[in-house]
Design an enzyme around this catalytic site. Structure first.
Site, PDB file in Angstrom:
ATOM      1  N   CYS A  91     113.079  -4.390  21.981  1.00  6.97           N
ATOM      2  CA  CYS A  91     113.724  -5.479  21.252  1.00  6.97           C
ATOM      3  C   CYS A  91     112.973  -6.806  21.377  1.00  6.97           C
ATOM      4  O   CYS A  91     113.296  -7.761  20.679  1.00  6.97           O
ATOM      5  CB  CYS A  91     115.160  -5.665  21.742  1.00  6.97           C
ATOM      6  SG  CYS A  91     115.269  -6.222  23.460  1.00  6.97           S
ATOM      7  N   GLN A  92     111.976  -6.866  22.265  1.00  7.52           N
ATOM      8  CA  GLN A  92     111.293  -8.144  22.491  1.00  7.52           C
ATOM      9  C   GLN A  92     110.751  -8.792  21.221  1.00  7.52           C
ATOM     10  O   GLN A  92     110.810 -10.015  21.080  1.00  7.52           O
ATOM     11  CB  GLN A  92     110.164  -7.980  23.518  1.00  7.52           C
ATOM     12  CG  GLN A  92     110.629  -7.650  24.916  1.00  7.52           C
ATOM     13  CD  GLN A  92     110.713  -6.151  25.160  1.00  7.52           C
ATOM     14  OE1 GLN A  92     110.860  -5.368  24.229  1.00  7.52           O
ATOM     15  NE2 GLN A  92     110.627  -5.750  26.416  1.00  7.52           N
TER      16      GLN A  92
END
Length: 197
Positions: free
Chosen positions: A90-91
């Protein structure tokens, strides 16, 4: 539990390939239903791998998602999955990061999608931050959905915050659930009178 029902469940156990596994949350939840069995994990975090090895003894844990192929599964003696799960990184989309989107080298949806294309599982469950829906004007989210639809999956998305299941914080998460249309008729549940009892 009735012996006939036990045999039925064992025969129809869905096999999970758990990508970006972390501590095995997908597998833990699915296996607790009694209808799923994890055949392989993939995570490159050392601590996570220790936890997976402890709680799923003997289940293969791959280090790099890029090494997962049908040929590798055959060589390792692992059955093909019925369901592929993954909280793909998700970064690239999180408000806690730089939100570089597809320019971030941790954008691994294309790798997960390649695995889905190769194994063609019945089900796909993906999870990510809510920011996936609006990063780059929603193009990334739209790509995930159209990729799956293009491969013959019916796709539904759900925004389920942690608070919605009793946690003391909001922590919104986007869940992407896809089912292969070609399995629609064969996935209908039919039970005998004995199983119903």
């Amino acid at each position: 539990m009735d012996t006939l029902l036990k045999k039925h469940i064992k025969k129809h156990m869905y096999k999970i390939l758990d990508l970006f596994s972390g501590l095995g949350g997908f597998s833990l939840g699915l296996e607790r239903t009694g209808c799923f069995k994890t055949i392989a994990f993939c995570d490159n975090d050392k601590f996570s791998k220790l936890i997976l090895d402890k709680h799923w003894r003997g289940v293969k844990v791959y280090n790099d998602v890029r090494e997962i192929t049908k040929e590798r599964f055959i060589a390792d003696g692992i059955q093909f999955p019925d369901i592929i799960t993954g909280g793909f990184p998700c970064q690239p989309f999180s408000v806690a990061g730089k939100q570089a989107g597809t320019d971030d080298d941790r954008h691994l949806w294309p790798v997960m999608f390649r695995i889905i294309q190769e194994f063609t599982p019945r089900w796909v469950i993906g999870e990510n931050v809510k920011g996936l829906t609006n990063i780059q004007d929603g193009v990334v989210f739209e790509t995930v959905c159209t990729d799956l639809e293009g491969e013959g999956y019916e796709v539904r998305t759900f925004n389920i915050p942690a608070a919605g299941v009793g946690a003391p914080h909001r922590r919104e998460r986007l869940w992407i659930v896809a089912h292969a249309k070609r399995y629609n008729k064969t996935d209908e549940i039919s039970r005998s009178d004995e199983e119903e009892r």
